[in-house]
Design a protein around this motif. Structure first.
Motif, PDB file in Angstrom:
ATOM      1  N   ASN A 313       0.811  -1.222   0.000  1.00 22.17           N
ATOM      2  CA  ASN A 313       0.000   0.000   0.000  1.00 22.17           C
ATOM      3  C   ASN A 313       0.845   1.272   0.000  1.00 22.17           C
ATOM      4  O   ASN A 313       0.292   2.372  -0.142  1.00 22.17           O
ATOM      5  N   GLY A 314       2.151   1.137   0.183  1.00 21.81           N
ATOM      6  CA  GLY A 314       3.001   2.320   0.201  1.00 21.81           C
ATOM      7  C   GLY A 314       3.053   3.013   1.544  1.00 21.81           C
ATOM      8  O   GLY A 314       3.362   4.213   1.616  1.00 21.81           O
ATOM      9  N   GLU A 315       2.771   2.290   2.609  1.00 22.47           N
ATOM     10  CA  GLU A 315       2.862   2.873   3.938  1.00 22.47           C
ATOM     11  C   GLU A 315       4.315   2.864   4.423  1.00 22.47           C
ATOM     12  O   GLU A 315       5.132   2.056   3.972  1.00 22.47           O
ATOM     13  N   ALA A 316       4.627   3.745   5.349  1.00 23.98           N
ATOM     14  CA  ALA A 316       5.995   3.856   5.847  1.00 23.98           C
ATOM     15  C   ALA A 316       6.378   2.622   6.663  1.00 23.98           C
ATOM     16  O   ALA A 316       5.543   2.067   7.387  1.00 23.98           O
ATOM     17  N   PRO A 317       7.636   2.167   6.570  1.00 25.54           N
ATOM     18  CA  PRO A 317       8.073   1.015   7.376  1.00 25.54           C
ATOM     19  C   PRO A 317       8.107   1.364   8.858  1.00 25.54           C
ATOM     20  O   PRO A 317       8.273   2.517   9.236  1.00 25.54           O
ATOM     21  N   ARG A 318       7.974   0.337   9.678  1.00 28.65           N
ATOM     22  CA  ARG A 318       7.903   0.548  11.122  1.00 28.65           C
ATOM     23  C   ARG A 318       9.259   0.396  11.817  1.00 28.65           C
ATOM     24  O   ARG A 318       9.382   0.718  12.997  1.00 28.65           O
ATOM     25  N   ARG A 319      10.256  -0.086  11.117  1.00 25.88           N
ATOM     26  CA  ARG A 319      11.602  -0.167  11.691  1.00 25.88           C
ATOM     27  C   ARG A 319      12.619  -0.051  10.568  1.00 25.88           C
ATOM     28  O   ARG A 319      12.271  -0.157   9.383  1.00 25.88           O
ATOM     29  N   GLY A 320      13.867   0.184  10.940  1.00 28.36           N
ATOM     30  CA  GLY A 320      14.895   0.405   9.947  1.00 28.36           C
ATOM     31  C   GLY A 320      16.037  -0.590  10.027  1.00 28.36           C
ATOM     32  O   GLY A 320      16.026  -1.530  10.841  1.00 28.36           O
ATOM     33  N   VAL A 321      17.044  -0.378   9.206  1.00 27.96           N
ATOM     34  CA  VAL A 321      18.215  -1.245   9.138  1.00 27.96           C
ATOM     35  C   VAL A 321      19.073  -1.044  10.384  1.00 27.96           C
ATOM     36  O   VAL A 321      19.212   0.072  10.886  1.00 27.96           O
ATOM     37  N   THR A 322      19.652  -2.124  10.877  1.00 29.60           N
ATOM     38  CA  THR A 322      20.661  -2.040  11.935  1.00 29.60           C
ATOM     39  C   THR A 322      22.019  -2.378  11.325  1.00 29.60           C
ATOM     40  O   THR A 322      22.107  -3.178  10.391  1.00 29.60           O
ATOM     41  N   TYR A 323      23.067  -1.772  11.877  1.00 30.27           N
ATOM     42  CA  TYR A 323      24.382  -1.864  11.246  1.00 30.27           C
ATOM     43  C   TYR A 323      25.428  -2.447  12.184  1.00 30.27           C
ATOM     44  O   TYR A 323      25.347  -2.302  13.411  1.00 30.27           O
ATOM     45  N   GLU A 324      26.411  -3.107  11.566  1.00 28.15           N
ATOM     46  CA  GLU A 324      27.590  -3.570  12.300  1.00 28.15           C
ATOM     47  C   GLU A 324      28.418  -2.356  12.722  1.00 28.15           C
ATOM     48  O   GLU A 324      28.355  -1.291  12.091  1.00 28.15           O
ATOM     49  N   SER A 325      29.216  -2.515  13.760  1.00 25.16           N
ATOM     50  CA  SER A 325      30.013  -1.394  14.264  1.00 25.16           C
ATOM     51  C   SER A 325      31.312  -1.192  13.500  1.00 25.16           C
ATOM     52  O   SER A 325      31.907  -0.113  13.554  1.00 25.16           O
ATOM     53  N   THR A 326      31.750  -2.217  12.750  1.00 22.88           N
ATOM     54  CA  THR A 326      33.049  -2.149  12.080  1.00 22.88           C
ATOM     55  C   THR A 326      32.885  -2.156  10.564  1.00 22.88           C
ATOM     56  O   THR A 326      32.299  -3.105  10.012  1.00 22.88           O
ATOM     57  N   PRO A 327      33.382  -1.149   9.854  1.00 29.75           N
ATOM     58  CA  PRO A 327      33.335  -1.175   8.383  1.00 29.75           C
ATOM     59  C   PRO A 327      34.151  -2.334   7.820  1.00 29.75           C
ATOM     60  O   PRO A 327      35.094  -2.827   8.466  1.00 29.75           O
ATOM     61  N   ARG A 328      33.812  -2.778   6.630  1.00 31.60           N
ATOM     62  CA  ARG A 328      34.559  -3.865   5.979  1.00 31.60           C
ATOM     63  C   ARG A 328      34.384  -3.759   4.471  1.00 31.60           C
ATOM     64  O   ARG A 328      33.544  -3.004   3.974  1.00 31.60           O
ATOM     65  N   TYR A 329      35.171  -4.536   3.752  1.00 36.17           N
ATOM     66  CA  TYR A 329      35.009  -4.643   2.309  1.00 36.17           C
ATOM     67  C   TYR A 329      33.796  -5.520   2.000  1.00 36.17           C
ATOM     68  O   TYR A 329      33.343  -6.315   2.832  1.00 36.17           O
ATOM     69  N   ILE A 330      33.261  -5.363   0.808  1.00 39.29           N
ATOM     70  CA  ILE A 330      32.078  -6.134   0.406  1.00 39.29           C
ATOM     71  C   ILE A 330      32.434  -7.617   0.412  1.00 39.29           C
ATOM     72  O   ILE A 330      33.258  -8.073  -0.389  1.00 39.29           O
ATOM     73  N   ALA A 331      31.818  -8.361   1.330  1.00 41.09           N
ATOM     74  CA  ALA A 331      32.204  -9.756   1.530  1.00 41.09           C
ATOM     75  C   ALA A 331      31.033 -10.718   1.450  1.00 41.09           C
ATOM     76  O   ALA A 331      31.235 -11.935   1.421  1.00 41.09           O
ATOM     77  N   THR A 332      29.800 -10.221   1.440  1.00 44.61           N
ATOM     78  CA  THR A 332      28.607 -11.070   1.374  1.00 44.61           C
ATOM     79  C   THR A 332      27.603 -10.467   0.401  1.00 44.61           C
ATOM     80  O   THR A 332      27.710  -9.300  -0.002  1.00 44.61           O
ATOM     81  N   GLY A 333      26.589 -11.246   0.065  1.00 50.67           N
ATOM     82  CA  GLY A 333      25.512 -10.709  -0.762  1.00 50.67           C
ATOM     83  C   GLY A 333      24.769  -9.592  -0.065  1.00 50.67           C
ATOM     84  O   GLY A 333      24.321  -8.641  -0.712  1.00 50.67           O
ATOM     85  N   ARG A 334      24.615  -9.677   1.248  1.00 44.92           N
ATOM     86  CA  ARG A 334      23.964  -8.596   1.986  1.00 44.92           C
ATOM     87  C   ARG A 334      24.783  -7.311   1.851  1.00 44.92           C
ATOM     88  O   ARG A 334      24.222  -6.225   1.686  1.00 44.92           O
ATOM     89  N   ASP A 335      26.108  -7.442   1.940  1.00 45.08           N
ATOM     90  CA  ASP A 335      26.967  -6.265   1.773  1.00 45.08           C
ATOM     91  C   ASP A 335      26.749  -5.631   0.405  1.00 45.08           C
ATOM     92  O   ASP A 335      26.659  -4.404   0.272  1.00 45.08           O
ATOM     93  N   LEU A 336      26.702  -6.462  -0.619  1.00 44.32           N
ATOM     94  CA  LEU A 336      26.536  -5.941  -1.981  1.00 44.32           C
ATOM     95  C   LEU A 336      25.185  -5.242  -2.118  1.00 44.32           C
ATOM     96  O   LEU A 336      25.084  -4.159  -2.720  1.00 44.32           O
ATOM     97  N   GLY A 337      24.137  -5.839  -1.533  1.00 45.96           N
ATOM     98  CA  GLY A 337      22.822  -5.210  -1.578  1.00 45.96           C
ATOM     99  C   GLY A 337      22.777  -3.908  -0.806  1.00 45.96           C
ATOM    100  O   GLY A 337      22.127  -2.946  -1.227  1.00 45.96           O
ATOM    101  N   GLU A 338      23.466  -3.842   0.326  1.00 47.34           N
ATOM    102  CA  GLU A 338      23.496  -2.611   1.116  1.00 47.34           C
ATOM    103  C   GLU A 338      24.285  -1.530   0.388  1.00 47.34           C
ATOM    104  O   GLU A 338      23.923  -0.351   0.418  1.00 47.34           O
ATOM    105  N   TRP A 339      25.367  -1.920  -0.290  1.00 47.63           N
ATOM    106  CA  TRP A 339      26.175  -0.943  -1.036  1.00 47.63           C
ATOM    107  C   TRP A 339      25.348  -0.231  -2.089  1.00 47.63           C
ATOM    108  O   TRP A 339      25.490   0.986  -2.291  1.00 47.63           O
ATOM    109  N   VAL A 340      24.466  -0.951  -2.770  1.00 48.05           N
ATOM    110  CA  VAL A 340      23.713  -0.350  -3.872  1.00 48.05           C
ATOM    111  C   VAL A 340      22.375   0.229  -3.413  1.00 48.05           C
ATOM    112  O   VAL A 340      21.638   0.792  -4.229  1.00 48.05           O
ATOM    113  N   ARG A 341      22.081   0.126  -2.129  1.00 46.90           N
ATOM    114  CA  ARG A 341      20.765   0.562  -1.644  1.00 46.90           C
ATOM    115  C   ARG A 341      20.467   2.015  -1.998  1.00 46.90           C
ATOM    116  O   ARG A 341      19.373   2.361  -2.430  1.00 46.90           O
ATOM    117  N   HIS A 342      21.428   2.899  -1.814  1.00 46.45           N
ATOM    118  CA  HIS A 342      21.204   4.322  -2.071  1.00 46.45           C
ATOM    119  C   HIS A 342      21.773   4.779  -3.418  1.00 46.45           C
ATOM    120  O   HIS A 342      21.953   5.968  -3.647  1.00 46.45           O
TER     121      HIS A 342
END
Length: 599
Positions: A313-342
């Motif tokens: 329906n296009g309603e706003a989400p009720r929670r957001g993404v949580t993040y790891e505390s340490t940056p890293r190189y793209i090492a998983t599919g989740r990382d790749l998806g997060e990199w291209v999110r914005h």
């Protein structure tokens, strides 16, 4: 030197022959393979070279006191612009086949209906859908304003697709195959793949190679190998860990109703992630790290029916993404998806890496190749010139300008297909049909048994309690059709432009990959050589496939968008070539299907 794609230059006192056919003769400006080839067919050898003396141009309307070169440049600019416009207008409208789901299902279960009002089952309000379809027929922004929304999310810029591109083809001139139909075996295979992709998001990408012992990776390979119409890359007819979830390209082919699927050169070579995503990017006296802010495995969304319906329906989400505390190189599919999110401005990153010389004392401030050995394409006229440097032509400013213009023109072409041709449902909506079919007994949703019996679907139910496809973005998919992919079309256009300006065969020295034991570090890559062209192709598929890792796109979305970006970029390069003053034989590059083209 020039084989027929340059502006003819009149001799002193001579005007261009007004009796020539305006679509042929002196207007054979955009010849070569693909778009506009017919315009070169009559007599390409008759076209004078672009590097003929500008001063030979005859009289023109000029300001008092103007010098001869002023008049020549002014006249040539007019001729180039007029000729390019005429040649572009001669390219016919391409065929635009659709999959028939819109007529097949009056309740629009095979179509993209996100952000419109939906009932409790997730089916769109019929009146809202009719208004949306009417707007898609007229293209009038005022008609899109009449469409009722189910929440706060707005439609994704349909009017922007109708803006006129001033260089290259318009969207109607590019053909892609129809999207897979809702009840087809191809869509079932894509659904199984994207469910596996969701299940494998946190498996290190280092496990996606031959010899992998990861049981989940091996299980995914086995199931996809058994799907009757899976069109992803294979080795000896089977999906292997080294081909699993790698990218492909899908070309329109009149002889193949569902298109011609290929694996671009270099995509299967080496690590999953392109070298361009693993290098720190130099920006003069600054640099930008290639490390990313990774999301946690807990960042899974739309896994229950209430949140899923809110997203439809296009309603706003009720929670957001949580993040790891340490940056890293793209090492998983989740990382790749997060990199291209914005949608990062990656064209700037790649141009900087290719046009900045390597800096030995601190590699962060340098590019991928030594300044004394730049990776210019062999056809670049400045390879042989000894007393002039490239700048506004063939130099970093032009390359940067072209990749961003190509990105903008291509997203327009891809979105035009989304709004005005295909309107295909997103994977999350397909997951909603699966949930209603299996959890609530809705028997009239025609999902193939091959999908309903899939191990990936059962594993998903066991993990989260529903058959919905989990998403890594809180609000799920963008608010327009899945097919074709917008992000991947942009990446393919950028890769095509860069392959034209740089040497595709150049081997990338000192290749790296993330350390599987500690992805905050890079280790040397040990394997077959990686080429610039192959890594640009891989970058393009990384960009599109990253959206698949997020759960918002199908394989066919990314694959069909690759030729869109390629066609837009080649059309732009064909016109840009006519503007050059240097002696230039044309841009040569390798297309995503491995064929060579010179424009």
């Amino acid at each position: 030197m020039n084989n027929g794609t340059s502006i003819p230059t009149p001799q002193p006192g001579e005007d261009l022959d007004p009796g020539l056919d305006p679509g042929l003769g002196r207007r054979h400006l955009l010849g070569g393979a693909g778009l506009g080839a017919a315009l070169l067919a009559a007599n390409p050898a008759a076209i004078p070279p672009a590097h003929a003396q500008l001063a030979s141009t005859g009289p023109a309307n000029t300001a008092p006191g103007a010098r001869p070169i002023d008049a020549a440049v002014h006249r040539r600019a007019q001729e180039v612009r007029a000729a390019c416009a005429q040649a572009a207008g001669a390219i016919p409208i391409a065929p635009h086949p659709a999959n028939g789901d819109e007529a097949r299902y009056p309740n629009a279960i095979g179509s993209d209906t996100r952000s419109l009002p939906h009932d409790a089952r997730g089916e769109v309000d019929p009146a809202a859908w009719r208004l949306y379809l009417a707007a898609c027929q007229t293209g009038d922004p005022a008609d899109f304003e009449k469409v009722p929304l189910g929440g706060v999310r707005r439609l994704g810029n349909p009017a922007g697709t109708l803006e006129v591109s001033l260089c290259g083809p318009d969207p109607t001139q590019i053909a892609i195959p129809p999207a897979p139909a809702l009840a087809s075996a191809e869509r079932a295979a894509e659904a199984v793949e994207v469910y596996w992709q969701a299940l494998l998001r946190d498996v290190p990408l280092a496990a996606f190679r031959d010899g992998s012992e990861d049981r989940d990776v091996i299980a995914a390979c086995a199931e996809l190998s058994g799907m009757s119409d899976f069109r992803g890359p294979k080795a000896d007819g089977r999906v292997t860990p080294a081909t699993l979830l790698r990218g492909s390209a899908l070309y329109f082919d009149a002889a193949a109703p569902m298109g011609r699927s290929v694996t671009p050169p270099g995509v299967l070579d080496g690590p999953v992630v392109s070298q361009f995503l693993l290098r720190d990017v130099p920006f003069g006296s600054q640099w930008m790290s290639a490390q990313i802010r990774p999301a946690t495995p807990a960042s899974e969304f739309l896994t229950n029916h209430e949140d899923w319906l809110r997203a439809q329906n296009g309603e706003a989400p009720r929670r957001g993404v949580t993040y790891e505390s340490t940056p890293r190189y793209i090492a998983t599919g989740r990382d790749l998806g997060e990199w291209v999110r914005h949608i990062p401005p990656f064209p700037a990153f790649v141009v900087q890496l290719l046009t900045t010389g390597a800096f030995g004392p601190d590699p962060r401030y340098g590019g991928m190749f030594p300044a004394a050995q730049p990776a210019m394409a062999p056809t670049n006229p400045y390879v042989s010139l000894r007393k002039q440097n490239p700048a506004s032509s063939f130099g970093p400013p032009q390359v940067a300008a072209l990749v961003f213009e190509a990105a903008n023109n291509t997203i327009r072409a891809a979105y035009w297909q989304k709004f005005f041709v295909h309107r295909t449902l997103r994977p999350e909506a397909y997951g909603g049909l699966a949930h209603q079919r299996l959890a609530n007994g809705v028997a009239d949703y025609p999902l193939p048994d091959a999908f309903l019996r899939a191990e990936a679907l059962e594993r998903t139910r066991a993990k989260q309690g529903t058959h919905l496809l989990s998403q890594i973005y809180p609000d799920g998919s963008p608010n327009f059709s899945a097919y074709p992919g917008g992000a991947s079309s942009v990446a393919s256009a950028v890769a095509t432009v860069l392959k034209a300006f740089f040497d595709e065969t150049r081997v990338i020295e000192n290749a790296v990959e993330p350390d599987p034991r500690d992805p905050t570090k890079l280790i040397p890559y040990r394997g077959p050589p990686l080429t610039l062209g192959g890594e640009l192709n891989k970058l393009a598929t990384n960009f599109g496939n990253a959206r698949n890792w997020g759960g918002i796109h199908w394989r066919s979305d990314a694959a069909a968008s690759m030729p869109i970006g390629e066609a837009v970029a080649i059309g732009m390069l064909r016109e840009i070539r006519t503007t050059y003053r240097e002696s230039f034989d044309g841009f040569s590059l390798t297309r995503f299907d491995g064929s060579r083209v010179t424009v």
